[in-house]
Design an enzyme around this catalytic site. Structure first.
Site, mmCIF file in Angstrom:
data_model
loop_
_atom_site.group_PDB
_atom_site.id
_atom_site.type_symbol
_atom_site.label_atom_id
_atom_site.label_comp_id
_atom_site.label_asym_id
_atom_site.label_seq_id
_atom_site.Cartn_x
_atom_site.Cartn_y
_atom_site.Cartn_z
ATOM 1 N N LYS A 61 25.331 -3.671 -0.131
ATOM 2 C CA LYS A 61 26.809 -3.629 -0.146
ATOM 3 C C LYS A 61 27.333 -2.839 1.038
ATOM 4 O O LYS A 61 28.531 -2.604 1.138
ATOM 5 C CB LYS A 61 27.293 -2.972 -1.443
ATOM 6 N N HIS A 87 4.482 5.863 11.627
ATOM 7 C CA HIS A 87 4.055 5.691 10.231
ATOM 8 C C HIS A 87 3.118 6.865 9.923
ATOM 9 O O HIS A 87 1.908 6.708 9.803
ATOM 10 C CB HIS A 87 3.338 4.345 10.082
ATOM 11 N N ARG A 105 10.967 3.920 3.626
ATOM 12 C CA ARG A 105 10.608 2.957 4.674
ATOM 13 C C ARG A 105 11.860 2.191 5.056
ATOM 14 O O ARG A 105 12.648 1.785 4.189
ATOM 15 C CB ARG A 105 9.534 1.981 4.195
ATOM 16 N N ARG A 123 0.800 -1.219 0.000
ATOM 17 C CA ARG A 123 0.000 0.000 0.000
ATOM 18 C C ARG A 123 0.837 1.275 0.000
ATOM 19 O O ARG A 123 0.598 2.176 -0.807
ATOM 20 C CB ARG A 123 -0.919 0.070 1.241
ATOM 21 N N THR A 124 1.781 1.363 0.920
ATOM 22 C CA THR A 124 2.457 2.660 1.088
ATOM 23 C C THR A 124 3.260 3.013 -0.156
ATOM 24 O O THR A 124 3.156 4.117 -0.700
ATOM 25 C CB THR A 124 3.349 2.629 2.342
HETATM 26 N N1 CP Z 1 -0.470 0.012 5.710
HETATM 27 C C1 CP Z 1 0.750 -0.267 5.234
HETATM 28 O O1 CP Z 1 1.758 0.329 5.645
HETATM 29 O O2 CP Z 1 0.778 -1.261 4.293
HETATM 30 P P1 CP Z 1 2.066 -1.725 3.495
HETATM 31 O O3 CP Z 1 2.998 -2.373 4.497
HETATM 32 O O4 CP Z 1 1.583 -2.675 2.449
HETATM 33 O O5 CP Z 1 2.703 -0.502 2.925
#
Ligand code: CP
Length: 324
Positions: free
Chosen positions: A98, A147, A119, A69-70
């Site tokens: 590396k 998040h 992320r 999603r993100t």
């Molecule tokens: N909600 C969320 O962070 O989903 P993903 O891990 O798929 O990005």
């Protein structure tokens, strides 16, 4: 972008000192978040108005940890604004494998893109990136910490469904210890009036001490901690379900023991109010039975859609662009 950016340059230092990033949900004031939600709502209604606001701009998605999603909603958001996307979807497919540091990586990404969503499994990684970046950095999830763009998504979803962000009883259920979406949402919601939390988890997965003491108790927020979901359900305006995250456990035995501690079923939904909505940041494993998907109160797929609109609004804010 336009011209090649120097890695260290006196004339960009001043700009970078004032550059906005999104590392924590509290980086934006309540008024700024209200504005983002308003713009996201306008994008949902009038997408064509925004289709070229990022023409010529590039978004880098640097994902050291898996995501559906993100990452893809960020990419969809930038494409919806007329921009382009580049990036990597795992540490293995980047030079992190590396041994390249986050600090060096973001210096390089700053030469290639105008904005970066990152992320990383380590808490604070996006903050380190922001300290060395020539472009705005968005924390797309750092370990079990925060998040913030999921939180913007959650706020837009709650506002769209309930018509308000105040005067709500919110149940958070599942892994409240490692669940970064839970920590971010609590941090964001305590800024609105008359918010109550019911924290539903097994003792091993209760919210971290800093959330209980420094956020909830310090701000005099009404909350209770329960082990039983059925007991909480009749009181809730929002139920925020979360996954027990295998990847955050050191011990497989503990994961197996706890993974199915809560399963939301149609039978349990009968205990909830007709106007209670179920949110989940997803991915779901077992904690919401697929039969619940048919319930009109199941809002988690709509929630994922809202994530695109709010990320579009966020990219526009950080790049300081708007429709003509
Ligand atoms: N909600 C969320 O962070 O989903 P993903 O891990 O798929 O990005």
């Amino acid at each position: 972008m336009g011209k090649i950016k120097p890695l260290i340059a006196i004339d960009t230092n001043v700009k970078e000192a004032f550059m906005r990033h999104l590392l924590n949900p509290l980086d934006f004031s309540v008024e700024e978040i209200d504005d983002l939600l308003r713009i996201a709502g306008d994008i949902e209604r009038n997408p064509s108005k925004y289709a070229h606001v990022c023409d010529g701009k590039k978004l880098a998605t640097c994902f050291y940890e898996p995501s559906t999603r993100t990452r893809l909603s960020f990419e969809s958001a930038m494409l919806g604004l007329g921009g382009s996307v580049l990036g990597f979807a795992s540490a293995d497919s980047s030079s992190a494998s590396k041994g390249e540091s986050v600090a060096d990586t973001i210096r390089i990404i700053s030469c290639y893109a105008d904005i970066c969503a990152m992320r990383h499994p380590k808490e604070g990684a996006a903050t380190v990136a922001a300290m060395h970046s020539g472009i705005p950095v968005i924390n797309a999830g750092d370990g079990g910490h925060q998040h913030p763009t999921q939180t913007l998504t959650d706020l837009l979803t709650i506002y769209s469904l309930k018509g308000r962000l105040n005067d709500l009883t919110i149940g958070l259920c599942g892994d409240l210890k490692f669940g970064r979406t839970v920590h971010s949402l609590i941090n964001a919601m305590v800024r609105y009036p008359n918010i109550r939390f019911i924290l539903i988890s097994p003792p091993e997965l209760q919210v971290p001490e800093y959330i209980r003491e420094d956020v909830l108790k310090a701000k005099n927020i009404e909350f209770k901690e329960l082990g039983n979901l059925d007991e909480a359900l009749p009181d809730l305006d929002i139920l925020y379900m979360t996954r027990v995250q295998r990847e955050r456990f050191f011990n497989e035995e503990d994961y197996i023991r706890l993974k199915d501690c809560y399963i939301l079923t149609p039978k349990k939904m009968k205990l909830a109010r007709p106007d209670m909505f179920v949110l989940h940041p997803l991915p779901r494993v077992n904690e919401i039975s697929v039969e619940v998907d048919k319930d009109p109160r199941a809002a988690y797929f709509k929630q994922a859609q809202y994530g695109v609109y709010v990320r579009m609004a966020l990219i526009m804010k950080l790049l300081e662009v708007s429709p003509c």
